[in-house]
Write an enzyme that holds these catalytic residues in place. Structure first.
Site, PDB file in Angstrom:
ATOM      1  N   ARG A   1      43.038  43.583  42.086  1.00  0.00           N
ATOM      2  CA  ARG A   1      42.270  42.232  43.539  1.00  0.00           C
ATOM      3  C   ARG A   1      41.258  42.773  43.625  1.00  0.00           C
ATOM      4  NH1 ARG A   1      47.763  42.309  45.642  1.00  0.00           N
ATOM      5  NH2 ARG A   1      48.992  40.428  43.877  1.00  0.00           N
TER       6      ARG A   1
ATOM      7  N   MET B   1      37.191  41.538  44.762  1.00  0.00           N
ATOM      8  CA  MET B   1      37.164  40.824  45.131  1.00  0.00           C
ATOM      9  C   MET B   1      36.383  40.764  46.229  1.00  0.00           C
ATOM     10  SD  MET B   1      39.529  37.549  45.092  1.00  0.00           S
ATOM     11  CE  MET B   1      40.394  37.894  43.381  1.00  0.00           C
TER      12      MET B   1
ATOM     13  N   PHE C   1      44.186  32.045  43.728  1.00  0.00           N
ATOM     14  CA  PHE C   1      44.641  32.744  42.615  1.00  0.00           C
ATOM     15  C   PHE C   1      44.616  34.879  43.044  1.00  0.00           C
ATOM     16  CE2 PHE C   1      40.101  33.642  39.474  1.00  0.00           C
ATOM     17  CZ  PHE C   1      39.489  34.790  40.752  1.00  0.00           C
ATOM     18  N   GLU C   2      45.432  35.641  41.584  1.00  0.00           N
ATOM     19  CA  GLU C   2      45.392  36.763  41.861  1.00  0.00           C
ATOM     20  C   GLU C   2      46.375  36.873  43.251  1.00  0.00           C
ATOM     21  OE1 GLU C   2      43.675  39.602  40.773  1.00  0.00           O
ATOM     22  OE2 GLU C   2      42.537  38.402  39.165  1.00  0.00           O
ATOM     23  N   GLY C   3      47.510  35.739  43.456  1.00  0.00           N
ATOM     24  CA  GLY C   3      48.608  36.217  44.828  1.00  0.00           C
ATOM     25  C   GLY C   3      47.928  35.287  45.399  1.00  0.00           C
TER      26      GLY C   3
END
Lengths: 628, 413
Positions: free
Chosen positions: A311, A314, A432-434
């Site tokens: 992540r 980002m 997303f991604e947690g």
């Protein structure tokens, strides 16, 4: 304050007594902790040390740099990619048709964007994290493409890259890096988001012991319809050391070729519509045992590592998007006239641009600081920093896109302009991604765990009669109670921050010092039950994110001013503005974290939610309602 | 003619009037006459209440009878709101002076439940409307100071009192009537104000309101009652058996009682984890009061877990992909006393309740149908002994004759 301190101190005494009895079994829990506390192997600990009220300035200062050769290399990569995105990518069409055209995908493959971080020996570009972040800025101009690429390489093939053996790498990576094969990451199931216990997909060993049969269905799989290679997590029976049979998660490389892989209808989404998201069903899919990634039963750790490392880019993606939006909206604000004045002359419009510039600046600073840390030799674990970057930039991005849209007013709301698409696309970043909520838990608890370990260690030292530790503690308490100015060494003789940012550096130091004592008192107050105090953890995470952001801007602006980068005074201005703004926010949040703080409304908030949730409805009577 | 009782009652009323007359000075009576209509003046130049009553003794007597009589006569036709209103109208039209209205109102109040209008605000207003207007409004400070027309005020208060007892909130019309009849600061008005202060505040105080009209169908009533006890939005009501009556070939009436059960997913989950070596109990009947109605329900429960089986499941470290679910610290760090907001409550431990039901009959055979119905979603019931511990409680309250429930525990497998 000093009363509070005394109270804390009396708690030491309380803690000391029971420990004497069970002094025998100290070793075991320590060993176990390695498993619990996965990031304890890292040698870099900037963010974690903040929990102790320390600034590890060597790690964040000076701001990481790349060499001239590397810079040239990056620029070589960047310009064709930029050209491609400007000329050959029709984002409007991708969004409208909910599909990335094959020629666009081929273009991306030719540019090597499917193997950005795969080592060159396997046919990838082998770029560092910093370079990946730089490319991320451009790729993010189209949300659908960014997500497709991220699902492929940030999570889809990451398992093979970080935990696969030589054969697996040699077999799959070359085809994956050229984009001949597309990868997908299959973890989420119905009823299982973050909870590993509810994973139902099962892999059973065939009788000959050479294959696994995978059965189950996975939902919301990005690239699920395109992918040829899947990283699949499934339950397997594992016999552990004691000879007991256990149900553990393992990771598998599954090719679509193996058969029994079915993709569902693509989901119709709010944003990132061009990316393919669908259900993937595995029905007796036969996977050879060689395709297990890592050990059988070691899937949990692999999944976690993939998620943690996936992540970080980002931050730069958000920054890239905002920079583009500033250009677009500034053009409009400069030309559109109302009352014989252009929009850019109105204070409220100006404020929006300041917010956007500041956010872009902070995101960029955080992203490249983190990328630089990750690129250091060794295998530094920067998952905490990466999570902070993700939370900050996803939320900042959402605010900025919304502000940009607002500048255009009604026009921004139409499909004639890309703002509404950016707005829809960037909403996924918070999810997303947690989700950001889960990441805040991760951020706060990782730090709490670290601080708790050290603090309990100190208590043990004191128990053993280590005078030094006691004196240190007493000294700090005295210093705090006299309200002496905090000096953590950012400025002054061995200072690392430029004097024009000294005030901001002092603010950071004051915040960090207070944060250290806040964490300490939280640990004393809540102990292990802190895991259930989500509202407290949320604030802890927010303060930490702010502290890291302050560090990043101070470090970056100091470097810029010191080497005389173009417009460095603007950077200093942004950094100082951001620091003073956040300083007050931090103080407020930490005041809320104090005991019996009137600023803290948590109890009421929980009560409101409880009453609403008990009825599962808004329970107030209608204002027009009467009783007589 | 009249019963002895009635005559005695009348005398008592008269004595009471006399006493009052003594207390409130003769002047009061005369004052009223001065302000009342001219016809009254002519007919009764100087009459205290006592005098009035004694003069028209025969008539007053008669009216006392007619009040009840009026209602009784109408009641023979039908007891409805319409007929009740008609009686009121008849009384109002009968005599412009509304002679004997206090007695009539008392009689009307008494008869209201019989006519089923005891919860009808419009009828109460109509009853109040019987009072002559403006006559009882005090006109100077002395009247205001003393209890002006106590009997009439008392009667007005009684009307409001009955409304209060039936939980009826007065409306603006009531207020206007009271002002017209008794004036702004009279006792009935005070009563009205108190009602209006408290009633709206109390009206929606119950978080679990019961409708005035309960469902007529026993199935619907069971559904309503069970959801009310369960108080769980996820709980699912299942009709295990529909009520059913038929005449068999031999001419006997064969009836099947209804069986309605409720179970929430949480209860289902809990039951699935039940230790099969321990029996389950079907217990009941337990009473549930819904206003005037009493219904009975049965529960499926187990004994509380013995302490040795109460093991707290350790947190699986490989449970959450994102963050640690538990902090791992060397020292046992508990919540500080100052931050422990929980109350110390002595809790009596009770066994878990897995499901509840209501049935048309409380015998074991009927309840066994419930258990076998539950077994479809809870297969564990097939492997666990179920003991029926039924009491013979509801027989005297339920009208339907029930077979004698067996008090001895039976094993149902």
């Amino acid at each position: 304050m000093s009363l509070n301190r005394m109270f804390l101190f009396s708690k030491y005494a309380r803690l000391l007594t029971p420990r004497v009895v069970q002094a025998g079994n100290e070793v075991t829990p320590y060993l176990q902790s390695e498993r619990f506390f996965r990031t304890s192997t890292r040698n870099l600990a900037y963010a974690k040390d903040l929990f102790l009220g320390k600034v590890n300035k060597e790690e964040a200062f000076p701001y990481p740099e790349v060499s001239n050769e590397e810079l040239e290399e990056i620029n070589q990569f960047v310009s064709p990619v930029e050209k491609f995105f400007n000329e050959d990518v029709d984002s409007k069409r991708i969004d409208h048709e909910a599909k990335i055209p094959p020629e666009t995908l081929n273009g991306l493959k030719e540019l090597g964007l499917f193997g950005i971080q795969i080592p060159e020996e396997y046919g990838g570009l082998g770029l560092s994290n910093t370079m990946y972040a730089r490319l991320g800025e451009i790729i993010s101009l189209d949300g659908s493409i960014a997500v497709t690429l991220a699902a492929h390489q940030a999570i889809g093939l990451k398992g093979i890259l970080i935990a696969g053996n030589e054969e697996q790498k040699a077999k799959y990576l070359p085809k994956l890096s050229t984009g001949e094969y597309v990868a997908a990451f299959c973890l989420t199931e119905h009823g299982s988001g973050s909870d590993a216990a509810s994973i139902q997909t099962r892999a059973t060993l065939t009788e000959d012991g050479k294959h696994y049969l995978i059965n189950g269905s996975k939902i919301w799989i990005s690239n699920g319809g395109l992918a040829d290679i899947f990283t699949v997590f499934a339950r397997t029976d594992v016999v552990d050391k004691d000879g007991q049979k256990k149900d553990k998660i393992s990771a598998f490389i599954v090719e679509r070729e193996f058969g029994g892989v079915f993709s569902g209808k693509p989901e119709d989404k709010l944003g990132i519509r061009g990316s393919n998201t669908c259900e993937v069903v595995f029905d007796n899919t036969k996977v050879p045992v060689e395709n297990v990634i890592g050990e059988v039963g070691g899937g949990f750790k692999i999944a976690m590592n993939i998620l943690n490392s996936g992540r970080f880019s980002m931050g730069s993606a958000g920054a890239g998007m905002i920079k583009k939006l500033i250009e677009l909206t500034a053009e409009y604000a400069g030309t559109r006239k109302q009352f014989n004045k252009s929009l850019s002359e109105f204070g409220m419009v100006q404020e929006k641009f300041a917010v956007m510039a500041q956010n872009a600046f902070v995101m960029e600073s955080m992203a490249y600081l983190t990328a630089g840390m990750m690129d250091r030799p060794g295998v530094p674990d920067c998952s905490l920093e990466a999570a902070m970057v993700k939370v900050f930039s996803s939320e900042g991005g959402w605010v900025c896109v919304s502000e940009a849209l607002q500048v255009l007013g009604g026009l921004g709301y139409t499909k004639n302009f890309p703002y509404e698409r950016y707005l829809r696309d960037c909403r996924i970043l918070l999810i997303f991604e947690g989700t950001n909520e889960i990441l805040r838990m991760y951020i706060a608890l990782t730090g709490m765990q670290y601080a708790g370990k050290i603090l309990t260690g100190k208590i043990k030292e004191m128990k053993k009669g280590n005078v030094g530790v006691v004196m240190q503690k007493l000294g700090k308490m005295l210093r705090d109670s006299f309200g002496m100015e905090v000096d953590l060494g950012l400025t002054g003789k061995d200072g690392v921050v430029h004097p024009s940012l000294a005030d901001s550096a002092k603010k950071l130091e004051t915040n960090v010092n207070l944060f250290g004592s806040t964490v300490e008192s939280l640990l004393y107050r809540y102990g292990k039950t802190i895991v259930d105090e989500q509202l407290i953890l949320k604030r802890v995470a927010d303060v930490l994110i702010n502290l890291y952001a302050m560090t990043a801007v101070l470090s970056r602006a100091s470097r810029s001013i010191s080497i005389g980068l173009r417009n460095h005074s603007h950077e200093v201005l942004l950094a100082n503005t951001f620091c003073s703004e956040v300083f007050f926010k931090n103080n407020y949040m930490m005041t809320q974290l104090q005991k019996n703080s009137p600023e803290n409304n948590d109890d009421s908030i929980k009560k409101i939610a409880k009453e609403v949730l008990a009825q599962r409805a808004y329970i107030c009577s209608h204002p027009l309602e009467r009783t007589f | 003619m009249h019963s002895k009782n009635q005559i005695q009652e009348m005398h008592a009323a008269l004595r009471w009037e006399m006493n009052l007359a003594k207390v409130s000075v003769e002047k009061v009576g005369s004052l009223r006459n001065i302000h009342s209509s001219s016809t009254l003046l002519k007919n009764e130049p100087f009459a205290t209440d006592y005098g009035e009553k004694s003069e028209h003794k025969g008539e007053g007597d008669k009216s006392l009878v007619t009040h009840d009589d009026l209602f009784e006569r109408v009641a023979q036709e039908s007891r409805t709101k319409a007929t009740f209103s008609r009686v009121l109208d008849v009384f109002v039209r009968q005599d412009i002076r509304r002679r004997g209205h206090v007695e009539f109102i008392y009689a009307a109040l008494k008869k209201m439940p019989e006519f089923g209008v005891e919860r009808d605000l419009a009828v109460y207003n109509k009853v109040l409307d019987i009072f002559p207007k403006e006559v009882f409004v005090p006109r100077n400070f002395i009247q205001r100071m003393f209890n002006h027309y106590p009997r009439q005020q008392e009667c007005g208060v009684q009307v409001l009192e009955q409304m209060e007892n039936y939980g009826l909130t007065p409306n603006v019309e009531t207020k206007v009537l009271l002002v017209q009849i008794f004036g702004e600061k009279s006792h009935p008005m005070r009563k009205f104000q108190r009602l209006m202060y408290w009633f709206p505040r109390f009206k929606d105080m119950n978080p679990f309101p019961i409708p005035h009209q309960l469902p007529q169908d026993p199935l619907d009533l069971a559904r309503f009652s069970l959801s009310r006890i369960a108080n769980d939005l996820d709980a699912k009501v299942t009709v295990h058996q529909m009520p059913f009556t038929d005449i068999s070939e031999t001419g006997e009436e064969v009836s099947q009682p209804y069986v309605v059960g409720i179970q929430s997913p949480d209860q289902c989950h809990l039951l699935a984890k039940h230790n099969t070596s321990r029996p389950l109990f079907v217990e009941g009947p337990f009473a549930l009061w819904l206003r005037q109605t009493c219904v009975h329900y049965y529960v499926l429960r187990a004994d509380p877990l013995p302490p040795e089986e109460k093991v707290k499941e350790p947190v699986d470290p490989e449970r959450c992909f994102f963050y640690p679910l538990e902090l791992d610290l060397d020292l046992e760090l508990d919540r500080d006393l100052g931050d422990d907001d929980s109350f110390n409550v002595d809790e009596v431990e009770e066994g878990p309740v897995f499901a509840m039901c209501m049935a048309g009959q409380g015998d074991q055979a009927t309840l066994a149908k419930w258990i076998s119905g539950l077994q479809e979603t809870n297969p564990i019931l097939g492997r666990t002994a179920t003991v029926f511990r039924l009491e013979s409680g509801p027989r005297e309250l339920q009208s339907t004759a029930e077979p004698e429930p067996d008090l001895q525990p039976h094993h149902h497998l």
